[in-house]
Structure formats: structure tokens, C-alpha cells
Design a protein around this motif. Structure first.
Motif, mmCIF file in Angstrom:
data_model
loop_
_atom_site.group_PDB
_atom_site.id
_atom_site.type_symbol
_atom_site.label_atom_id
_atom_site.label_comp_id
_atom_site.label_asym_id
_atom_site.label_seq_id
_atom_site.Cartn_x
_atom_site.Cartn_y
_atom_site.Cartn_z
ATOM 1 N N ALA A 191 0.844 -1.195 0.000
ATOM 2 C CA ALA A 191 0.000 0.000 0.000
ATOM 3 C C ALA A 191 0.881 1.247 0.000
ATOM 4 N N PHE A 192 1.911 1.269 0.845
ATOM 5 C CA PHE A 192 2.828 2.405 0.916
ATOM 6 C C PHE A 192 3.529 2.615 -0.429
ATOM 7 N N VAL A 193 4.078 1.505 -0.966
ATOM 8 C CA VAL A 193 4.868 1.592 -2.209
ATOM 9 C C VAL A 193 3.998 2.057 -3.374
ATOM 10 N N LEU A 194 2.811 1.457 -3.539
ATOM 11 C CA LEU A 194 1.986 1.787 -4.703
ATOM 12 C C LEU A 194 1.320 3.161 -4.572
ATOM 13 N N THR A 195 1.107 3.644 -3.341
ATOM 14 C CA THR A 195 0.611 5.022 -3.175
ATOM 15 C C THR A 195 1.620 5.999 -3.777
ATOM 16 N N LEU A 196 2.897 5.807 -3.400
ATOM 17 C CA LEU A 196 3.945 6.681 -3.929
ATOM 18 C C LEU A 196 4.046 6.571 -5.446
ATOM 19 N N ILE A 197 3.946 5.324 -5.958
ATOM 20 C CA ILE A 197 4.107 5.122 -7.396
ATOM 21 C C ILE A 197 2.924 5.707 -8.164
ATOM 22 N N GLY A 198 1.710 5.548 -7.619
ATOM 23 C CA GLY A 198 0.530 6.129 -8.261
ATOM 24 C C GLY A 198 0.643 7.645 -8.337
ATOM 25 N N TYR A 199 1.131 8.242 -7.248
ATOM 26 C CA TYR A 199 1.309 9.696 -7.220
ATOM 27 C C TYR A 199 2.374 10.123 -8.240
ATOM 28 N N GLY A 200 3.503 9.449 -8.205
ATOM 29 C CA GLY A 200 4.617 9.803 -9.102
ATOM 30 C C GLY A 200 4.237 9.664 -10.567
ATOM 31 N N ALA A 201 3.556 8.555 -10.911
ATOM 32 C CA ALA A 201 3.160 8.337 -12.305
ATOM 33 C C ALA A 201 2.138 9.383 -12.723
ATOM 34 N N GLY A 202 1.260 9.777 -11.774
ATOM 35 C CA GLY A 202 0.250 10.781 -12.084
ATOM 36 C C GLY A 202 0.858 12.124 -12.437
ATOM 37 N N LEU A 203 2.001 12.444 -11.827
ATOM 38 C CA LEU A 203 2.673 13.711 -12.126
ATOM 39 C C LEU A 203 3.094 13.781 -13.586
ATOM 40 N N ALA A 204 3.323 12.603 -14.212
ATOM 41 C CA ALA A 204 3.782 12.574 -15.603
ATOM 42 C C ALA A 204 2.614 12.629 -16.589
ATOM 43 N N LYS A 205 1.390 12.815 -16.061
ATOM 44 C CA LYS A 205 0.213 12.776 -16.932
ATOM 45 C C LYS A 205 0.318 13.771 -18.094
ATOM 46 N N GLY A 206 0.693 15.005 -17.792
ATOM 47 C CA GLY A 206 0.758 16.034 -18.818
ATOM 48 C C GLY A 206 1.803 15.769 -19.884
ATOM 49 N N GLU A 207 2.811 14.971 -19.517
ATOM 50 C CA GLU A 207 3.925 14.732 -20.440
ATOM 51 C C GLU A 207 3.620 13.652 -21.464
ATOM 52 N N THR A 208 2.562 12.828 -21.201
ATOM 53 C CA THR A 208 2.344 11.658 -22.062
ATOM 54 C C THR A 208 2.050 12.060 -23.504
ATOM 55 N N ARG A 209 1.481 13.242 -23.702
ATOM 56 C CA ARG A 209 1.152 13.618 -25.092
ATOM 57 C C ARG A 209 2.377 14.099 -25.836
ATOM 58 N N ARG A 210 3.430 14.422 -25.079
ATOM 59 C CA ARG A 210 4.629 14.955 -25.724
ATOM 60 C C ARG A 210 5.380 13.848 -26.476
ATOM 61 N N SER A 211 5.502 12.687 -25.837
ATOM 62 C CA SER A 211 6.247 11.609 -26.486
ATOM 63 C C SER A 211 5.690 10.259 -26.066
ATOM 64 N N ALA A 212 5.773 9.285 -26.986
ATOM 65 C CA ALA A 212 5.280 7.948 -26.681
ATOM 66 C C ALA A 212 6.211 7.227 -25.714
ATOM 67 N N PHE A 213 7.418 7.781 -25.532
ATOM 68 C CA PHE A 213 8.381 7.098 -24.669
ATOM 69 C C PHE A 213 8.177 7.436 -23.205
ATOM 70 N N VAL A 214 7.397 8.502 -22.935
ATOM 71 C CA VAL A 214 7.189 8.895 -21.541
ATOM 72 C C VAL A 214 6.541 7.768 -20.727
ATOM 73 N N PRO A 215 5.422 7.172 -21.217
ATOM 74 C CA PRO A 215 4.834 6.079 -20.430
ATOM 75 C C PRO A 215 5.817 4.929 -20.201
ATOM 76 N N LEU A 216 6.614 4.629 -21.224
ATOM 77 C CA LEU A 216 7.571 3.537 -21.114
ATOM 78 C C LEU A 216 8.610 3.830 -20.037
ATOM 79 N N LEU A 217 9.076 5.090 -20.032
ATOM 80 C CA LEU A 217 10.050 5.515 -19.029
ATOM 81 C C LEU A 217 9.433 5.445 -17.638
ATOM 82 N N VAL A 218 8.183 5.900 -17.532
ATOM 83 C CA VAL A 218 7.492 5.873 -16.239
ATOM 84 C C VAL A 218 7.372 4.435 -15.742
ATOM 85 N N VAL A 219 7.017 3.512 -16.668
ATOM 86 C CA VAL A 219 6.877 2.102 -16.286
ATOM 87 C C VAL A 219 8.212 1.549 -15.794
ATOM 88 N N ALA A 220 9.292 1.845 -16.511
ATOM 89 C CA ALA A 220 10.614 1.322 -16.131
ATOM 90 C C ALA A 220 11.018 1.839 -14.754
#
Lengths: 171, 322
Positions: free
Chosen positions: A78-107
Motif C-alpha cells: 500500500a505504501f509503495v503503490l501510493t507513492l508510485i501512483g502519485y509519481g506516475a500521475g505527475l507525468a500525466k501532462g507529459e504523455t502527449r509529448r512523447s510515446a516514450f514517456v509512459p515507457l520511461l514511467v513504467v521502467a
């Protein structure tokens, strides 16, 4: 917050968790297990932003802490995925800039989840955590998640747009 | 909730603090954690879904298992040939059902030899490697009479013990888990030791600590469970594995040995929970026959637990594994 958004998130989290423990772990792949739950949390966070991401992460992590065969201390995922959900959410605006952003976020999320979970275990002196094993799991965890990532993230995004009543979300 | 606002950060802090609180409460509570009710609730909800998923997924995972177990070069050709024959046979009969039947047969023979009363169950979920603990879920729970600390075995030997129970599912702690300690005895020489798990990835071995540092142990020695006090969590006489190497010389402070378990923990399928321990310690009678031409097959019987004619000593009652 539209209820359909919450319903889709709950359905995806339950599906991911069950498929992970009943199918993916039983394949006995070398190294880590492909973390479908993490991918779903990241995808939902990328779709809806940090607020939704962290709540989804907390719920998914708690489910993962409780659903059998979980046996570790409750609250760690719960602790780990809360942080990860928050961190990945911060990259929301960037996803339209490049297709590699989601991949980088996943890695990054895959590596961070393994390290954070092991770190929390080390803090409460969990006998299961040995750092050689952590480093041994790390590369395969990242590889599996990056390979599965594009499929899961795009499938989740498709589903989210399909069930999203707010037209601003549709492209 | 779309942007990173102050409210979002407050929520983040709140949920992180909640997680830490949960960890603290559960860690301090240990086995009698006040949060174990939540596990029961989760088992009630997720158990049936996992059972359904597992029944759909088991043909897929067994097919992938076949592929990933292929060897290299000549082994590969051999195994492909074998697989070819296998596939042809599968056209006629459902291989999965046959495997299950064969496994069940072997299981009943093991249980019969040791005169345990067992309840067969199927593995429906396995814990992910990233969680670092070696646990599996089986499709039998408190409604089937399963309680925590029952011994779990399969046709090859000791699998683990029941850790937590849900209404229709139970979670089994495998003997390869680092948290798991089993009181064991060397076949014939009666020497006593304790095995502890090392996980599966690192050469899949158990480490055995011998209580008597003078003990004479050598590779090839076979190991069975010693039996815990009150036969819980481990009943006596269940085959555990074979000693593969010994560290430390006789007379040194401690002697440890590596034990190669009989059970293949990466492909667990059908297991059995011992619901009634044997009336007599079966000693070595459950061990598979020695792999020599003059070996005699192990005695087989029924799973019902009739008293044996052989003279047994009462089971040892001191060692505990837990």
C-alpha cells in the motif's frame, strides 16, 4: 468524480491482482514476476493524474497486501503503490509529448517498486529480504514490465476513454 | 484531482501515514495481529475469484511450463521428440486429467504409507517473487476443516504448513521460505537437525543445522520430518529431501548441510493437507524406494489410518518446528 471511473478502476485492479497470482506467478518465469498490478496503477495514474493515481495505488496495494497468498506485513505494498501512483500521475501532462514517456514511467516504477518494497522490509528486519536477491530480481522486473507495459497501458487508456462520460477526456 | 494541488499532497501524506500505521500495527501484532480479520475478509472476496481464474489458467500455465522446461541441444531434440509423442497422446486423452489422476494416486500412496489422513487440495495462486515470501494458496479452507499449522505434503514429500485460513482457501508457507524452520531427522541414524528455507532461486536448497556437532552426515543421506509437539505444524515421517553437501568438519562448533528437497516448488499443483496425524511415527517408511536394483518398493496401504502390526516407539515429542 464519475462513478464509472471508479468502477473501471476497481474492476481493473481486481482483475490484475487475480491474474497476477493465479496465472503470471505460476508460469515460474526466471527472476521476477511481471507486475500487472503495478502496470494498471501506472496506467490509471497516467490517465487521471496524481490524485486518482495515489488513491488507486493505495487501494491496489492494500488488496495486494491482503489477498491470499500474501503473508507479508500488511501495508507494505500500500505504501509503495501510493507513492508510485502519485509519481506516475505527475507525468500525466507529459504523455502527449512523447510515446516514450509512459515507457520511461513504467521502467522507473518497476525498479522503484522492488527497491522501495525491499527497503521497507529491511526497515522492519524482514528475514526474507536479502539484497543480492533484490539486485537479482531488479533487471527482470524492469524488463518484464517494460515489455508488457505498452500493451497494458494502451489497453487501460482505451478502456478509460470508452467509459469516460467527460468528453474532455476523449481525443 | 487532476493536478498536483495542496489537497492532493495532503491526501498523499494521509495515505502514506495510514500505510505506515498498518505496517506498525501488523508487525507488532505478529501472528495474533488485530488485522488478521482483514486477511479473512480478503480471502472471502478474492478466494473464489482466484479459484475461477486458476481453473481457466491452469492449462495455459502447464503449457508454458512444458516449453520453459526444455533443455539445450541434444536434450532439446529429445524433449521435443518426447513432447511430440506427448502431444499425440494428448489428442486421444486429456493429458491434464491424466496428470491429475496420476498425482492423486501418488499422493494417496504417500499418505497411505505414512497412515496420515489427508485432504487433497489444488494450488490456485502463488505469491509473486517481488514479495520475497514463498507462499501459495490452496482451494481448501476452514469450511473443509483446515486450521492453521497443519502439515501440507504432496506425492514427493513435504511442501509446508498452513499459515492462514479463509473460508474456502488457505495460505501455505512453503518449507523453502526463510521464515520456515522444520525439525528433521536423518534416515536410519536418527540424528536430529533443523532445516530452514533459502528461497527457490538460489539453487533451491534447504539449509540443515545439525544439533549434534559430532554427527556423521554425508551427501546422499535422506531426511524426514522429526514431528513437532502435538504433531503440529509438522507430522513425523514426511520425506523432506536428500543431503547434497556438508559444511564444517566433525567436532567444529556447528555442522550445516545443504538438503535438496524432493518437492519441485516451481510446479506445485496437487497437494494434501494432513487433517489427522498418524497414530504411530511412520519413521522412514514413507521415503521413496532407494534407487538401487535391489530396492524393494515402499509399503503402500490405504489412507484410512489402520494401526500397523510393526512395533513402533511412540513419536518423539520435544522438537518443534515453527
Amino acid at each position: 468524480m464519475p462513478t464509472s471511473r471508479i468502477a473501471v478502476a476497481i474492476a481493473l485492479v481486481v482483475l490484475a491482482l487475480v491474474v497476477q497470482v493465479s496465472l503470471l506467478t505460476r508460469l515460474a518465469l526466471p527472476g521476477a514476476t511481471p507486475d500487472l498490478l503495478l502496470l494498471v496503477v501506472v496506467a490509471l495514474a497516467l490517465a487521471h493524474g496524481p490524485g486518482f493515481g495515489l488513491v488507486t495505488g493505495f487501494a491496489a496495494g492494500l488488496a495486494s497486501d491482503l489477498a491470499p497468498p500474501a503473508d507479508h506485513t500488511i501495508g507494505r505494498w500500500a505504501f509503495v503503490l501510493t507513492l508510485i501512483g502519485y509519481g506516475a500521475g505527475l507525468a500525466k501532462g507529459e504523455t502527449r509529448r512523447s510515446a516514450f514517456v509512459p515507457l520511461l514511467v513504467v521502467a522507473v516504477a518497476a525498479a522503484a517498486s522492488v527497491l522501495l518494497y525491499a527497503g521497507l522490509g529491511a526497515l522492519i528486519s524482514d528475514p526474507h529480504v536479502s539484497w543480492p536477491r533484490v539486485y537479482q530480481l531488479l533487471p527482470t522486473a524492469v524488463i518484464y514490465d517494460v515489455v508488457l507495459g505498452p500493451f497494458v497501458v494502451s489497453a487501460v487508456l482505451l478502456l478509460v476513454r470508452r467509459f469516460e462520460p467527460d468528453p474532455a477526456y476523449r481525443r | 484531482m487532476n493536478r498536483d494541488t495542496r489537497r492532493t499532497r495532503l491526501l498523499l501524506a494521509l495515505l502514506l501515514v495510514t500505510s505506515v500505521a498498518l505496517i506498525t500495527v501488523d508487525y507488532r501484532g505478529g501472528d495474533s495481529s488485530p488485522l488478521s480479520g482483514l486477511r479473512w475478509l480478503a480471502a472471502t472476496v478474492f478466494g473464489p475469484i482466484e479459484q475461477a481464474t486458476s481453473s481457466i489458467a491452469s492449462p495455459i500455465s502447464s503449457a508454458v511450463d512444458n516449453i520453459s522446461h526444455l533443455g539445450n541441444g541434444k536434450d532439446r531434440i529429445n524433449s521435443l521428440t518426447r513432447q511430440n509423442q506427448e502431444l499425440r497422446r494428448r489428442l486421444r486423452t486429456s493429458q491434464l486429467d491424466r496428470n491429475r489422476a496420476a498425482e492423486l494416486d501418488k499422493l494417496l500412496r504417500t499418505a497411505g504409507a505414512g497412515r496420515y489422513r489427508v485432504l487433497p487440495a489444488q494450488v490456485i495462486a502463488v505469491g509473486p517473487a517481488q514479495s520475497f515470501s514463498w507462499t501459495v494458496t490452496i482451494d481448501a479452507g476452514s469450511q473443509d476443516g483446515i486450521t492453521p499449522d497443519m502439515t501440507v505434503l504432496n506425492g514427493d514429500g513435504l511442501v509446508g504448513r498452513v499459515k492462514t485460513v479463509g473460508p474456502t482457501t488457505a495460505t501455505v508457507l512453503l518449507v523453502v521460505d526463510p521464515e520456515s524452520a522444520v525439525g528433521v531427522r536423518l534416515e536410519a541414524t536418527m540424528q536430529v537437525g533443523i532445516t530452514s528455507g533459502q528461497g527457490i532461486s538460489d539453487h533451491s536448497r534447504l539449509s540443515m543445522q545439525l544439533l549434534d556437532s559430532q554427527s556423521d552426515v554425508k551427501p546422499g543421506d535422506r531426511v524426514v520430518t522429526f514431528g513437532s509437539q502435538g504433531d503440529s505444524p509438522y507430522v513425523p515421517g514426511v520425506p523432506v529431501g536428500v543431503v547434497t553437501s556438508v559444511q564444517g568438519s566433525p567436532g567444529s562448533l556447528t555442522r550445516t548441510a545443504s538438503v535438496d528437497p524432493y518437492v519441485d516448488f516451481t510446479s506445485l499443483d496437487l497437494v494434501a493437507v494432513v487433517v489427522q496425524p498418524p497414530r504411530h511415527n511412520p519413521r522412514d517408511s514413507v521415503l521413496p524406494p532407494r534407487p538401487s536394483p535391489s530396492s524393494s518398493p515402499s509399503p503402500s496401504g490405504t489412507a484410512s489410518g489402520t494401526p500397523s502390526n510393526r512395533k513402533h516407539r511412540s513419536p518423539p515429542s520435544t522438537a518443534s518446528g515453527g
